[in-house]
Scaffold this motif. Sequence first.
Motif, PDB file in Angstrom:
ATOM      1  N   LEU A  29       0.804  -1.214   0.000  1.00 46.54           N
ATOM      2  CA  LEU A  29       0.000   0.000   0.000  1.00 46.54           C
ATOM      3  C   LEU A  29       0.843   1.273   0.000  1.00 46.54           C
ATOM      4  O   LEU A  29       0.298   2.366  -0.130  1.00 46.54           O
ATOM      5  CB  LEU A  29      -0.899   0.030   1.242  1.00 46.54           C
ATOM      6  N   ASP A  30       2.148   1.130   0.148  1.00 50.94           N
ATOM      7  CA  ASP A  30       3.014   2.290   0.369  1.00 50.94           C
ATOM      8  C   ASP A  30       2.781   3.417  -0.643  1.00 50.94           C
ATOM      9  O   ASP A  30       2.868   4.586  -0.296  1.00 50.94           O
ATOM     10  CB  ASP A  30       4.483   1.867   0.292  1.00 50.94           C
ATOM     11  N   TYR A  31       2.506   3.064  -1.888  1.00 56.50           N
ATOM     12  CA  TYR A  31       2.449   4.069  -2.945  1.00 56.50           C
ATOM     13  C   TYR A  31       1.022   4.441  -3.339  1.00 56.50           C
ATOM     14  O   TYR A  31       0.802   5.080  -4.369  1.00 56.50           O
ATOM     15  CB  TYR A  31       3.229   3.571  -4.162  1.00 56.50           C
ATOM     16  N   TYR A  32       0.068   4.046  -2.482  1.00 57.68           N
ATOM     17  CA  TYR A  32      -1.333   4.321  -2.788  1.00 57.68           C
ATOM     18  C   TYR A  32      -1.964   5.268  -1.762  1.00 57.68           C
ATOM     19  O   TYR A  32      -1.660   5.194  -0.568  1.00 57.68           O
ATOM     20  CB  TYR A  32      -2.145   3.028  -2.807  1.00 57.68           C
ATOM     21  N   SER A  33      -2.816   6.124  -2.247  1.00 55.95           N
ATOM     22  CA  SER A  33      -3.695   6.884  -1.373  1.00 55.95           C
ATOM     23  C   SER A  33      -4.976   6.081  -1.214  1.00 55.95           C
ATOM     24  O   SER A  33      -5.444   5.448  -2.170  1.00 55.95           O
ATOM     25  CB  SER A  33      -4.016   8.252  -1.980  1.00 55.95           C
ATOM     26  N   ILE A  34      -5.530   6.123  -0.007  1.00 56.35           N
ATOM     27  CA  ILE A  34      -6.730   5.344   0.299  1.00 56.35           C
ATOM     28  C   ILE A  34      -7.821   6.267   0.823  1.00 56.35           C
ATOM     29  O   ILE A  34      -7.555   7.155   1.640  1.00 56.35           O
ATOM     30  CB  ILE A  34      -6.445   4.262   1.351  1.00 56.35           C
ATOM     31  N   ARG A  45     -22.798   8.449  -3.347  1.00 59.62           N
ATOM     32  CA  ARG A  45     -21.631   8.065  -2.580  1.00 59.62           C
ATOM     33  C   ARG A  45     -20.879   9.328  -2.151  1.00 59.62           C
ATOM     34  O   ARG A  45     -20.668  10.238  -2.955  1.00 59.62           O
ATOM     35  CB  ARG A  45     -20.725   7.170  -3.424  1.00 59.62           C
ATOM     36  N   GLU A  46     -20.480   9.387  -0.880  1.00 58.58           N
ATOM     37  CA  GLU A  46     -19.782  10.566  -0.395  1.00 58.58           C
ATOM     38  C   GLU A  46     -18.463  10.183   0.262  1.00 58.58           C
ATOM     39  O   GLU A  46     -18.323   9.095   0.842  1.00 58.58           O
ATOM     40  CB  GLU A  46     -20.640  11.369   0.595  1.00 58.58           C
ATOM     41  N   GLY A  47     -17.508  11.082   0.154  1.00 58.89           N
ATOM     42  CA  GLY A  47     -16.219  10.864   0.783  1.00 58.89           C
ATOM     43  C   GLY A  47     -16.311  11.072   2.278  1.00 58.89           C
ATOM     44  O   GLY A  47     -16.900  12.053   2.733  1.00 58.89           O
ATOM     45  N   VAL A  48     -15.719  10.176   3.024  1.00 62.82           N
ATOM     46  CA  VAL A  48     -15.696  10.276   4.487  1.00 62.82           C
ATOM     47  C   VAL A  48     -14.357  10.831   4.945  1.00 62.82           C
ATOM     48  O   VAL A  48     -14.304  11.831   5.659  1.00 62.82           O
ATOM     49  CB  VAL A  48     -15.960   8.895   5.118  1.00 62.82           C
ATOM     50  N   SER A  49     -13.291  10.184   4.523  1.00 60.75           N
ATOM     51  CA  SER A  49     -11.951  10.642   4.881  1.00 60.75           C
ATOM     52  C   SER A  49     -10.959   9.937   3.977  1.00 60.75           C
ATOM     53  O   SER A  49     -11.178   8.784   3.593  1.00 60.75           O
ATOM     54  CB  SER A  49     -11.637  10.340   6.350  1.00 60.75           C
ATOM     55  N   ALA A  56      -0.686  12.372   4.461  1.00 59.64           N
ATOM     56  CA  ALA A  56      -1.528  13.542   4.689  1.00 59.64           C
ATOM     57  C   ALA A  56      -2.997  13.133   4.639  1.00 59.64           C
ATOM     58  O   ALA A  56      -3.387  12.276   3.837  1.00 59.64           O
ATOM     59  CB  ALA A  56      -1.245  14.599   3.630  1.00 59.64           C
ATOM     60  N   ILE A  57      -3.793  13.759   5.501  1.00 58.01           N
ATOM     61  CA  ILE A  57      -5.217  13.419   5.588  1.00 58.01           C
ATOM     62  C   ILE A  57      -6.053  14.530   4.981  1.00 58.01           C
ATOM     63  O   ILE A  57      -5.822  15.709   5.245  1.00 58.01           O
ATOM     64  CB  ILE A  57      -5.618  13.179   7.055  1.00 58.01           C
ATOM     65  N   THR A  58      -7.002  14.127   4.174  1.00 59.94           N
ATOM     66  CA  THR A  58      -7.957  15.055   3.587  1.00 59.94           C
ATOM     67  C   THR A  58      -9.347  14.669   4.080  1.00 59.94           C
ATOM     68  O   THR A  58      -9.782  13.530   3.870  1.00 59.94           O
ATOM     69  CB  THR A  58      -7.919  14.997   2.053  1.00 59.94           C
ATOM     70  N   ASN A 106      -6.199  17.306  -4.424  1.00 67.05           N
ATOM     71  CA  ASN A 106      -7.526  16.812  -4.819  1.00 67.05           C
ATOM     72  C   ASN A 106      -8.385  16.581  -3.587  1.00 67.05           C
ATOM     73  O   ASN A 106      -7.887  16.210  -2.520  1.00 67.05           O
ATOM     74  CB  ASN A 106      -7.394  15.511  -5.594  1.00 67.05           C
ATOM     75  N   PRO A 107      -9.682  16.768  -3.704  1.00 68.11           N
ATOM     76  CA  PRO A 107     -10.572  16.509  -2.563  1.00 68.11           C
ATOM     77  C   PRO A 107     -10.761  15.019  -2.330  1.00 68.11           C
ATOM     78  O   PRO A 107     -10.403  14.195  -3.167  1.00 68.11           O
ATOM     79  CB  PRO A 107     -11.884  17.164  -2.998  1.00 68.11           C
ATOM     80  N   CYS A 108     -11.342  14.709  -1.194  1.00 70.89           N
ATOM     81  CA  CYS A 108     -11.655  13.324  -0.872  1.00 70.89           C
ATOM     82  C   CYS A 108     -12.956  12.981  -1.597  1.00 70.89           C
ATOM     83  O   CYS A 108     -14.033  12.990  -1.006  1.00 70.89           O
ATOM     84  CB  CYS A 108     -11.800  13.166   0.639  1.00 70.89           C
ATOM     85  N   SER A 109     -12.826  12.696  -2.871  1.00 68.53           N
ATOM     86  CA  SER A 109     -13.972  12.460  -3.739  1.00 68.53           C
ATOM     87  C   SER A 109     -13.784  11.159  -4.498  1.00 68.53           C
ATOM     88  O   SER A 109     -12.678  10.836  -4.919  1.00 68.53           O
ATOM     89  CB  SER A 109     -14.131  13.614  -4.727  1.00 68.53           C
ATOM     90  N   ALA A 110     -14.880  10.455  -4.693  1.00 64.87           N
ATOM     91  CA  ALA A 110     -14.829   9.179  -5.408  1.00 64.87           C
ATOM     92  C   ALA A 110     -14.286   9.339  -6.825  1.00 64.87           C
ATOM     93  O   ALA A 110     -13.768   8.389  -7.409  1.00 64.87           O
ATOM     94  CB  ALA A 110     -16.227   8.558  -5.444  1.00 64.87           C
TER      95      ALA A 110
END
Length: 126
Positions: A29-34, A45-49, A56-58, A106-110
Amino acid sequence: QLQLVESGGGLVQPGGSLRLSCVASGTTLDYYSIGWFRQAPGREREGVSCISSSHAITNGADSVKGRFTISRDNVKNTVFLQMNSLKPEDTAVYYCAARAGPLGLNPCSADFFGLWGRGTQVTISS
């Protein structure tokens, strides 16, 4: 090929807590944003976090601020969502999703995530 599996959902009473896990397999997972997302019946569908590959957390929905916390453990190849003070309106199917590289500004968006797990049901009810 990265695969994601969510777990930890269930039925809890209002005010309770749950910790969701998103376990990755197939690659590190090191190179992925989740991101954690949710979808309630009849709603989009909505972004939670979201947590970037840079850690970094969005934040996503305002309704969960101060109650939900995202974290990642790259050694365990897992991203967590700690959910406290749960409310009936938190009831939804919760999904984790991945995108290669940092999330940046980028926002926390699907829209910015392309690889999805199958989801875990969270039901908040007395």
